[in-house]
Design a protein around this motif. Structure first.
Motif, PDB file in Angstrom:
ATOM      1  N   ASN A  99      18.719  36.597  39.206  1.00  0.00           N
ATOM      2  CA  ASN A  99      19.214  37.228  37.994  1.00  0.00           C
ATOM      3  C   ASN A  99      20.412  36.441  37.473  1.00  0.00           C
ATOM      4  O   ASN A  99      21.505  36.485  38.037  1.00  0.00           O
ATOM      5  N   LYS A 100      20.216  35.719  36.384  1.00  0.00           N
ATOM      6  CA  LYS A 100      21.285  34.874  35.864  1.00  0.00           C
ATOM      7  C   LYS A 100      22.472  35.698  35.392  1.00  0.00           C
ATOM      8  O   LYS A 100      23.618  35.265  35.489  1.00  0.00           O
ATOM      9  N   ASP A 101      22.217  36.891  34.856  1.00  0.00           N
ATOM     10  CA  ASP A 101      23.313  37.735  34.392  1.00  0.00           C
ATOM     11  C   ASP A 101      24.225  38.131  35.552  1.00  0.00           C
ATOM     12  O   ASP A 101      25.452  38.121  35.440  1.00  0.00           O
ATOM     13  N   VAL A 102      23.623  38.497  36.683  1.00  0.00           N
ATOM     14  CA  VAL A 102      24.411  38.884  37.855  1.00  0.00           C
ATOM     15  C   VAL A 102      25.215  37.705  38.360  1.00  0.00           C
ATOM     16  O   VAL A 102      26.379  37.832  38.733  1.00  0.00           O
ATOM     17  N   LEU A 103      24.608  36.533  38.370  1.00  0.00           N
ATOM     18  CA  LEU A 103      25.314  35.351  38.848  1.00  0.00           C
ATOM     19  C   LEU A 103      26.521  35.040  37.961  1.00  0.00           C
ATOM     20  O   LEU A 103      27.575  34.655  38.456  1.00  0.00           O
ATOM     21  N   LYS A 104      26.377  35.217  36.656  1.00  0.00           N
ATOM     22  CA  LYS A 104      27.505  35.019  35.763  1.00  0.00           C
ATOM     23  C   LYS A 104      28.593  36.043  36.039  1.00  0.00           C
ATOM     24  O   LYS A 104      29.776  35.720  36.070  1.00  0.00           O
ATOM     25  N   PHE A 105      28.206  37.282  36.231  1.00  0.00           N
ATOM     26  CA  PHE A 105      29.164  38.348  36.484  1.00  0.00           C
ATOM     27  C   PHE A 105      29.998  38.062  37.733  1.00  0.00           C
ATOM     28  O   PHE A 105      31.194  38.318  37.773  1.00  0.00           O
ATOM     29  N   LYS A 106      29.349  37.522  38.755  1.00  0.00           N
ATOM     30  CA  LYS A 106      30.035  37.281  40.031  1.00  0.00           C
ATOM     31  C   LYS A 106      31.139  36.237  39.918  1.00  0.00           C
ATOM     32  O   LYS A 106      32.002  36.137  40.784  1.00  0.00           O
ATOM     33  N   LYS A 107      31.111  35.457  38.828  1.00  0.00           N
ATOM     34  CA  LYS A 107      32.156  34.449  38.635  1.00  0.00           C
ATOM     35  C   LYS A 107      33.454  35.057  38.110  1.00  0.00           C
ATOM     36  O   LYS A 107      34.500  34.412  38.147  1.00  0.00           O
ATOM     37  N   LEU A 108      33.386  36.275  37.596  1.00  0.00           N
ATOM     38  CA  LEU A 108      34.529  36.867  36.921  1.00  0.00           C
ATOM     39  C   LEU A 108      35.400  37.676  37.874  1.00  0.00           C
ATOM     40  O   LEU A 108      34.901  38.391  38.739  1.00  0.00           O
ATOM     41  N   SER A 109      36.708  37.561  37.674  1.00  0.00           N
ATOM     42  CA  SER A 109      37.645  38.399  38.428  1.00  0.00           C
ATOM     43  C   SER A 109      37.689  39.785  37.791  1.00  0.00           C
ATOM     44  O   SER A 109      37.217  39.990  36.670  1.00  0.00           O
ATOM     45  N   THR A 110      38.277  40.735  38.501  1.00  0.00           N
ATOM     46  CA  THR A 110      38.406  42.086  37.969  1.00  0.00           C
ATOM     47  C   THR A 110      39.179  42.092  36.658  1.00  0.00           C
ATOM     48  O   THR A 110      38.788  42.757  35.685  1.00  0.00           O
ATOM     49  N   ARG A 111      40.263  41.341  36.582  1.00  0.00           N
ATOM     50  CA  ARG A 111      41.072  41.312  35.371  1.00  0.00           C
ATOM     51  C   ARG A 111      40.313  40.646  34.220  1.00  0.00           C
ATOM     52  O   ARG A 111      40.425  41.077  33.064  1.00  0.00           O
ATOM     53  N   GLU A 112      39.529  39.623  34.524  1.00  0.00           N
ATOM     54  CA  GLU A 112      38.728  38.994  33.481  1.00  0.00           C
ATOM     55  C   GLU A 112      37.701  39.973  32.917  1.00  0.00           C
ATOM     56  O   GLU A 112      37.442  40.001  31.708  1.00  0.00           O
ATOM     57  N   ILE A 113      37.130  40.786  33.777  1.00  0.00           N
ATOM     58  CA  ILE A 113      36.179  41.801  33.335  1.00  0.00           C
ATOM     59  C   ILE A 113      36.875  42.816  32.437  1.00  0.00           C
ATOM     60  O   ILE A 113      36.338  43.240  31.405  1.00  0.00           O
ATOM     61  N   GLU A 114      38.093  43.209  32.804  1.00  0.00           N
ATOM     62  CA  GLU A 114      38.847  44.165  31.993  1.00  0.00           C
ATOM     63  C   GLU A 114      39.129  43.595  30.608  1.00  0.00           C
ATOM     64  O   GLU A 114      38.985  44.294  29.590  1.00  0.00           O
ATOM     65  N   VAL A 115      39.543  42.328  30.560  1.00  0.00           N
ATOM     66  CA  VAL A 115      39.818  41.689  29.269  1.00  0.00           C
ATOM     67  C   VAL A 115      38.538  41.603  28.445  1.00  0.00           C
ATOM     68  O   VAL A 115      38.531  41.919  27.242  1.00  0.00           O
ATOM     69  N   LEU A 116      37.448  41.208  29.074  1.00  0.00           N
ATOM     70  CA  LEU A 116      36.169  41.099  28.372  1.00  0.00           C
ATOM     71  C   LEU A 116      35.714  42.458  27.843  1.00  0.00           C
ATOM     72  O   LEU A 116      35.215  42.570  26.717  1.00  0.00           O
ATOM     73  N   ASN A 117      35.915  43.477  28.656  1.00  0.00           N
ATOM     74  CA  ASN A 117      35.558  44.832  28.250  1.00  0.00           C
ATOM     75  C   ASN A 117      36.301  45.240  26.983  1.00  0.00           C
ATOM     76  O   ASN A 117      35.720  45.786  26.038  1.00  0.00           O
ATOM     77  N   LEU A 118      37.594  44.969  26.946  1.00  0.00           N
ATOM     78  CA  LEU A 118      38.410  45.335  25.786  1.00  0.00           C
ATOM     79  C   LEU A 118      38.077  44.477  24.567  1.00  0.00           C
ATOM     80  O   LEU A 118      38.081  44.964  23.433  1.00  0.00           O
TER      81      LEU A 118
END
Length: 207
Positions: free
Chosen positions: A137-156
């Motif tokens: 799953n390429k989407d999951v592999l991309k997600f695994k590269k992100l830190s928690t804070r990066e996910i928070e920034v992306l979410n916002l």
């Protein structure tokens, strides 16, 4: 590393503290066995790391995790659970956990996970990473590269928030927000913010 242990199983709490006592880098400052005391204990003890049981009484699982992350953006959170990793691990990380580990894992791996999240990494067991990789799953592999804070920034960002609003929401400065945006562009291999937001939707990170 000061640790707050939130788990309602006495045997697990005593066992973990007893076995980990030989590792001087860890200091168990307090324990919580009920969700009603959780926020108050975090506020009072200021732990570096929270070890959080997924099924802690008087909590709402993923919802509680999101609330803790909202109130304590810099707190490192390791979720421990007896639930199947392949079902809950990625959901826990998306909700704000820095790592997820099954209670069936060894003390050696538990120590490894704590050290990893203390360094600012996101920790998933080799077992769950292998299962995710095998799904191709390429989407999951991309997600695994992100830190928690990066996910928070992306979410916002996906919600249309500007740098100033993101900085305020995450208690960081605007320059730091810009740095995270640059990292996200690189990690998700896109050229602009519009494509970045599109990627966030593909990854199902946006709420």
């Amino acid at each position: 590393m000061n640790i707050l242990l939130a788990d309602h199983h006495p045997v697990f709490r005593r066992g973990l503290r007893s076995i980990m006592k030989d590792h001087k880098e860890f200091s168990f400052k307090a324990k919580v066995d009920d969700g009603n005391d959780l926020i108050r204990s975090i506020t009072y003890h200021h732990p570096d790391v929270l070890i959080l049981e997924m099924d802690l009484p008087n909590t709402q699982g993923i919802g509680t995790l999101r609330g803790i992350r909202s109130h304590f953006p810099d707190l490192k959170i390791l979720v421990v659970s007896s639930h199947p990793e392949e079902i809950y691990a990625v959901s826990a990380v998306k909700a704000g956990a820095n790592g997820y580990i099954s209670k069936t894992r060894s003390i050696k791996e538990t120590r490894k996970s704590l050290l990893a999240i203390a360094r600012g990494e996101t920790y998933l067991s080799e077992n769950i990473k292998s299962q995710l990789d095998n799904k191709n799953n390429k989407d999951v592999l991309k997600f695994k590269k992100l830190s928690t804070r990066e996910i928070e920034v992306l979410n916002l960002l996906s919600k249309g928030r500007r740098n100033k609003e993101i900085a305020k929401a995450l208690s960081i400065n605007e320059k730091t927000v810009s740095t995270y945006k640059t990292r996200l562009l690189k990690k998700l291999k896109v050229d602009n913010i519009a494509d970045l937001i599109h990627q966030s939707r593909l990854l199902q990170i946006a709420s």
